[in-house]
Design a protein around this motif. Structure first.
Motif, PDB file in Angstrom:
ATOM      1  N   LEU A 130      40.303  30.811  44.163  1.00 17.49           N
ATOM      2  CA  LEU A 130      40.056  29.405  43.849  1.00 17.49           C
ATOM      3  C   LEU A 130      38.648  29.195  43.291  1.00 17.49           C
ATOM      4  CD1 LEU A 130      41.733  27.689  46.929  1.00 17.49           C
ATOM      5  CD2 LEU A 130      42.632  27.850  44.599  1.00 17.49           C
ATOM      6  N   LYS A 131      37.770  30.163  43.506  1.00 22.01           N
ATOM      7  CA  LYS A 131      36.418  30.089  42.933  1.00 22.01           C
ATOM      8  C   LYS A 131      36.417  30.422  41.444  1.00 22.01           C
ATOM      9  CE  LYS A 131      34.145  31.826  47.158  1.00 22.01           C
ATOM     10  NZ  LYS A 131      33.311  32.957  47.670  1.00 22.01           N
ATOM     11  N   PHE A 132      37.449  31.121  41.005  1.00 23.48           N
ATOM     12  CA  PHE A 132      37.463  31.605  39.619  1.00 23.48           C
ATOM     13  C   PHE A 132      37.518  30.444  38.625  1.00 23.48           C
ATOM     14  CE2 PHE A 132      39.165  36.251  39.829  1.00 23.48           C
ATOM     15  CZ  PHE A 132      38.243  36.548  40.814  1.00 23.48           C
ATOM     16  N   LYS A 133      36.923  30.685  37.453  1.00 18.11           N
ATOM     17  CA  LYS A 133      37.032  29.769  36.309  1.00 18.11           C
ATOM     18  C   LYS A 133      37.932  30.359  35.224  1.00 18.11           C
ATOM     19  CE  LYS A 133      32.525  29.534  35.778  1.00 18.11           C
ATOM     20  NZ  LYS A 133      31.231  29.108  35.180  1.00 18.11           N
ATOM     21  N   SER A 134      38.208  31.641  35.324  1.00 17.25           N
ATOM     22  CA  SER A 134      39.155  32.339  34.451  1.00 17.25           C
ATOM     23  C   SER A 134      39.814  33.419  35.293  1.00 17.25           C
ATOM     24  CB  SER A 134      38.445  32.951  33.230  1.00 17.25           C
ATOM     25  OG  SER A 134      37.405  33.834  33.631  1.00 17.25           O
ATOM     26  N   TRP A 135      41.010  33.829  34.874  1.00 15.39           N
ATOM     27  CA  TRP A 135      41.787  34.806  35.636  1.00 15.39           C
ATOM     28  C   TRP A 135      42.403  35.783  34.643  1.00 15.39           C
ATOM     29  CZ3 TRP A 135      41.416  29.694  36.351  1.00 15.39           C
ATOM     30  CH2 TRP A 135      41.117  29.206  37.627  1.00 15.39           C
ATOM     31  N   TYR A 136      41.931  37.011  34.635  1.00 16.30           N
ATOM     32  CA  TYR A 136      42.471  37.976  33.674  1.00 16.30           C
ATOM     33  C   TYR A 136      42.567  39.365  34.287  1.00 16.30           C
ATOM     34  CZ  TYR A 136      37.529  39.291  32.871  1.00 16.30           C
ATOM     35  OH  TYR A 136      36.227  39.703  33.018  1.00 16.30           O
ATOM     36  N   GLN A 194      48.269  49.044  41.477  1.00 15.30           N
ATOM     37  CA  GLN A 194      47.939  50.380  40.970  1.00 15.30           C
ATOM     38  C   GLN A 194      47.344  50.332  39.569  1.00 15.30           C
ATOM     39  OE1 GLN A 194      51.619  52.565  41.257  1.00 15.30           O
ATOM     40  NE2 GLN A 194      51.699  52.365  43.482  1.00 15.30           N
ATOM     41  N   ASN A 195      47.608  49.251  38.844  1.00 14.35           N
ATOM     42  CA  ASN A 195      47.191  49.178  37.446  1.00 14.35           C
ATOM     43  C   ASN A 195      46.112  48.145  37.154  1.00 14.35           C
ATOM     44  OD1 ASN A 195      49.177  50.890  35.553  1.00 14.35           O
ATOM     45  ND2 ASN A 195      50.378  50.091  37.273  1.00 14.35           N
ATOM     46  N   PHE A 196      46.060  47.080  37.950  1.00 17.23           N
ATOM     47  CA  PHE A 196      45.200  45.954  37.579  1.00 17.23           C
ATOM     48  C   PHE A 196      44.380  45.432  38.752  1.00 17.23           C
ATOM     49  CE2 PHE A 196      49.396  45.255  35.336  1.00 17.23           C
ATOM     50  CZ  PHE A 196      49.022  45.870  34.154  1.00 17.23           C
ATOM     51  N   GLU A 197      43.314  44.755  38.392  1.00 17.18           N
ATOM     52  CA  GLU A 197      42.510  43.981  39.340  1.00 17.18           C
ATOM     53  C   GLU A 197      42.218  42.637  38.680  1.00 17.18           C
ATOM     54  OE1 GLU A 197      38.052  43.960  41.411  1.00 17.18           O
ATOM     55  OE2 GLU A 197      38.698  45.659  40.180  1.00 17.18           O
ATOM     56  N   VAL A 198      42.504  41.546  39.388  1.00 12.91           N
ATOM     57  CA  VAL A 198      42.260  40.225  38.821  1.00 12.91           C
ATOM     58  C   VAL A 198      40.749  39.985  38.770  1.00 12.91           C
ATOM     59  CG1 VAL A 198      42.679  37.752  39.008  1.00 12.91           C
ATOM     60  CG2 VAL A 198      44.443  39.377  39.754  1.00 12.91           C
ATOM     61  N   ARG A 199      40.268  39.633  37.575  1.00 10.50           N
ATOM     62  CA  ARG A 199      38.851  39.379  37.363  1.00 10.50           C
ATOM     63  C   ARG A 199      38.674  38.005  36.750  1.00 10.50           C
ATOM     64  NH1 ARG A 199      37.322  45.020  34.213  1.00 10.50           N
ATOM     65  NH2 ARG A 199      38.071  46.480  35.805  1.00 10.50           N
ATOM     66  N   GLY A 200      37.411  37.589  36.649  1.00 12.32           N
ATOM     67  CA  GLY A 200      37.123  36.317  35.986  1.00 12.32           C
ATOM     68  C   GLY A 200      35.759  35.792  36.378  1.00 12.32           C
ATOM     69  N   GLU A 201      35.241  34.885  35.559  1.00 14.31           N
ATOM     70  CA  GLU A 201      34.009  34.189  35.918  1.00 14.31           C
ATOM     71  C   GLU A 201      34.270  33.389  37.189  1.00 14.31           C
ATOM     72  OE1 GLU A 201      30.974  34.249  34.471  1.00 14.31           O
ATOM     73  OE2 GLU A 201      31.703  35.822  33.118  1.00 14.31           O
ATOM     74  N   GLY A 234      45.114  43.643  27.846  1.00 14.28           N
ATOM     75  CA  GLY A 234      44.703  42.542  28.709  1.00 14.28           C
ATOM     76  C   GLY A 234      45.777  41.488  28.861  1.00 14.28           C
ATOM     77  N   GLY A 235      45.692  40.752  29.954  1.00 11.70           N
ATOM     78  CA  GLY A 235      46.586  39.625  30.196  1.00 11.70           C
ATOM     79  C   GLY A 235      45.839  38.537  30.939  1.00 11.70           C
ATOM     80  N   GLY A 236      46.420  37.342  30.969  1.00 15.87           N
ATOM     81  CA  GLY A 236      45.798  36.246  31.693  1.00 15.87           C
ATOM     82  C   GLY A 236      44.914  35.388  30.814  1.00 15.87           C
ATOM     83  N   LEU A 237      44.093  34.568  31.463  1.00 14.49           N
ATOM     84  CA  LEU A 237      43.207  33.632  30.775  1.00 14.49           C
ATOM     85  C   LEU A 237      41.784  34.180  30.790  1.00 14.49           C
ATOM     86  CD1 LEU A 237      42.857  30.834  29.416  1.00 14.49           C
ATOM     87  CD2 LEU A 237      42.344  29.922  31.697  1.00 14.49           C
TER      88      LEU A 237
END
Length: 226
Positions: free
Chosen positions: A174-180, A148-155, A111-114
């Motif tokens: 911009l709606k996200f509260k976290s980005w991972y 090809q490897n990732f999709e940005v997800r988050g609350e 994993g990466g991101g917040l």
């Protein structure tokens, strides 16, 4: 080989109680030692690009198996998952770094991101940075190898926060509260530790521009005092 990690975690998942855990401390110690060996290899490899990572010891980057069950319907005392976060500040969620979660049943991931969404200031800082550096963020997340490897997800909120244009080209982010981001890892991959390390480093280096963007956004952020 890292097979004792998966063997121990699978057994803990099937026997998630304090009596079993206490009776199998030696099994835990062996599995945990192998996990820390994997972390040490990752520290060494990732430290070639980020020297501050080399300051940390594996044992300081891991999370406990014990669960906080006070507010959970699931009263199982242990989380049968070995987890760590590797960054310049160790296992603190900010600055963001490289997350490793190992759980049997092909449920492991890099994993990466917040991942944390409880820091309102951090969330606002990232939103502002995406708003003012939209093209840079778009280039990172649309780079072919990244896609090809990732999709940005988050609350996420239902609506774009009022301080931003609802028609912003990156309004959804911009709606996200976290980005991972996550990359799923099979049990077979974990069983072959040298190949596992090579794959982990490859995926983490692909994550680096995304992490760097978030860390630029979070420059000056201070973790709240407990």
């Amino acid at each position: 080989m890292a097979s004792s990690i998966l063997t121990y975690l699978a057994a803990l998942e099937s026997n998630n109680n304090r009596e079993w855990y206490q009776a199998h401390k030696a099994d835990f110690q062996q599995a945990n030692s192998e996990f820390e060996g994997l972390i040490q290899s990752l520290i060494f490899e990732l430290g070639k690009n980020e020297p501050n990572i080399l300051m940390h010891e594996p044992k300081d980057l891991t999370f406990r198996l014990v669960r906080d069950t006070r507010y959970s319907h699931d009263k199982s005392p242990y989380n049968p998952t070995f987890r760590c976060h590797i960054s310049s500040a160790g296992k603190l969620p900010i600055p963001v770094g490289y997350y490793l979660s190992i759980r049997p049943g092909n449920r492991s991931f890099f994993g990466g991101g917040l991942f944390a969404d409880m820091f309102k200031e951090a969330t606002n800082m990232i939103r502002m940075h995406i708003n003012t550096h939209a093209e840079e963020f778009k280039q990172i997340i649309t780079e072919p190898a990244f896609q090809q490897n990732f999709e940005v997800r988050g609350e996420s909120l239902h609506n774009v926060p009022k301080e931003f244009c609802k028609d912003h080209p990156l309004a959804d982010f911009l709606k996200f509260k976290s980005w991972y981001i996550e990359y799923s890892v099979s049990d077979d991959s974990i069983d072959h530790s040298q190949n596992f390390i090579s794959m982990a480093v490859e995926k983490y280096l692909l994550m680096k521009p995304f992490n760097d963007f978030l860390n630029d956004a979070l420059h000056g952020f201070t973790m709240p005092q407990r």
